[in-house]
Scaffold this active site. Structure first.
Site, mmCIF file in Angstrom:
data_model
loop_
_atom_site.group_PDB
_atom_site.id
_atom_site.type_symbol
_atom_site.label_atom_id
_atom_site.label_comp_id
_atom_site.label_asym_id
_atom_site.label_seq_id
_atom_site.Cartn_x
_atom_site.Cartn_y
_atom_site.Cartn_z
ATOM 1 N N SER A 96 0.834 -1.190 0.000
ATOM 2 C CA SER A 96 0.000 0.000 0.000
ATOM 3 C C SER A 96 0.884 1.261 0.000
ATOM 4 O O SER A 96 1.652 1.459 -0.943
ATOM 5 C CB SER A 96 -0.969 -0.042 1.191
ATOM 6 O OG SER A 96 -2.000 0.904 1.054
ATOM 7 N N ASP B 28 -9.480 -4.680 -5.680
ATOM 8 C CA ASP B 28 -8.740 -3.706 -4.867
ATOM 9 C C ASP B 28 -8.843 -2.325 -5.509
ATOM 10 O O ASP B 28 -8.340 -2.113 -6.613
ATOM 11 C CB ASP B 28 -7.273 -4.133 -4.759
ATOM 12 C CG ASP B 28 -6.468 -3.273 -3.790
ATOM 13 O OD1 ASP B 28 -6.882 -2.135 -3.500
ATOM 14 O OD2 ASP B 28 -5.410 -3.738 -3.339
ATOM 15 N N HIS C 167 -8.143 -5.094 -0.644
ATOM 16 C CA HIS C 167 -6.850 -4.470 -0.330
ATOM 17 C C HIS C 167 -6.246 -5.062 0.932
ATOM 18 O O HIS C 167 -5.048 -4.886 1.175
ATOM 19 C CB HIS C 167 -7.044 -2.959 -0.174
ATOM 20 C CG HIS C 167 -5.770 -2.176 -0.111
ATOM 21 N ND1 HIS C 167 -4.848 -2.167 -1.140
ATOM 22 C CD2 HIS C 167 -5.250 -1.376 0.862
ATOM 23 C CE1 HIS C 167 -3.828 -1.401 -0.807
ATOM 24 N NE2 HIS C 167 -4.044 -0.918 0.411
#
Length: 265
Positions: free
Chosen positions: A165, A231, A243
């Site tokens: 991320s 995602d 995610h």
């Protein structure tokens, strides 16, 4: 849950910038810890009742801590005292306490398992992982400076770098991709050959309809990006749970296998 591995030449769907901004805002809600800063490579942040603490328990990743900066792994090695043959340098995701994070820790173990005849160490990038996403640049600087320091004292060490991320954005900046976050120091050209592999999960670079292969062609053949189906951060979905799926969907061992295949010697 179905997943997609992002590589050169593969097309992906993307959300509009407005929707992606909403997803980032949602991420800030479910991961409320916006760490003002961290000091020391293995310092742990508070927040035992945080979302990520509960998430780790759900995934059985266990432990009160979140991984620190330590060498170790397998026996053997020819790189001098205190030097690992391979070192994973990993940046955790937004809101996670300082450490390797819910993906970096199993990735380090899986990489060691893939390289039984080499020593495998790990370093958790020291950065705030703040929910406003403004800490990625300083994180890239920490990643870069660590690689410079290790390369000076351990010239034979090969690096596997990556992140999850916002940690993927840290990695993007460190390999020289511009305009993806706050400014940070990139790995100098003379050290880039020491980066054997790049492994990222849920890379926000996808918001710009980009991949590492296209944005940093120098790393195209040694980078792998994982984007779970649905995602919204990396690939045109609207399921934020996607995610959070990487710790259990098989992408971590696949990433370790990919990285191990790029290690010379």
């Amino acid at each position: 849950m179905a997943r997609r591995r992002v590589g050169a030449g593969k097309r992906r769907r993307f959300l509009t910038i407005g929707i992606c901004a909403a997803v980032v805002a949602a991420g800030a809600v479910v991961t409320p810890q916006a760490f003002a800063g961290t000091t020391g490579g293995s310092a742990a942040s508070a927040g035992g009742g945080s979302f990520f603490e509960r998430l780790r328990a759900r995934f059985n990743q266990g432990g009160a801590g979140n991984g620190g900066n330590a060498g170790g792994g397998n026996a053997g090695g020819q790189n001098g005292a205190g030097c690992s043959d391979v070192e994973l340098v990993f940046a955790r995701g937004t809101g996670e306490p300082q450490g390797l994070g819910i993906l970096g820790r199993p990735l380090a173990q899986a990489l060691a398992d893939e390289l039984p005849n080499q020593t495998v160490g790990s370093f958790a990038v020291v950065y705030a992982a703040a929910s406003n996403q403004q800490s990625a640049g300083p994180g890239a600087t920490n990643m870069t400076q660590h690689i410079q320091q290790v390369a000076q004292s351990c010239p034979e060490t090969q690096f596997v770098i990556g992140g999850y991320s916002q940690g993927a954005t840290v990695t993007d900046i460190a390999i020289g991709i511009r305009g993806v976050g706050t400014q940070g120091q990139a790995i100098p050209a003379n050290l880039r050959d020491k980066v054997a592999a790049v492994v990222v999960f849920g890379n926000p670079l996808g918001i710009r309809r980009q991949t590492i292969a296209r944005a940093a062609p120098e790393f195209a053949d040694r980078a792998v990006e994982f984007c779970a189906t649905g995602d919204p951060v990396c690939g045109g979905g609207n399921n934020f749970a996607a995610h959070l799926s990487y710790a259990r969907n098989g992408d971590v061992p696949e990433g370790a296998e990919f990285a191990a295949g790029k290690i010379g010697g």
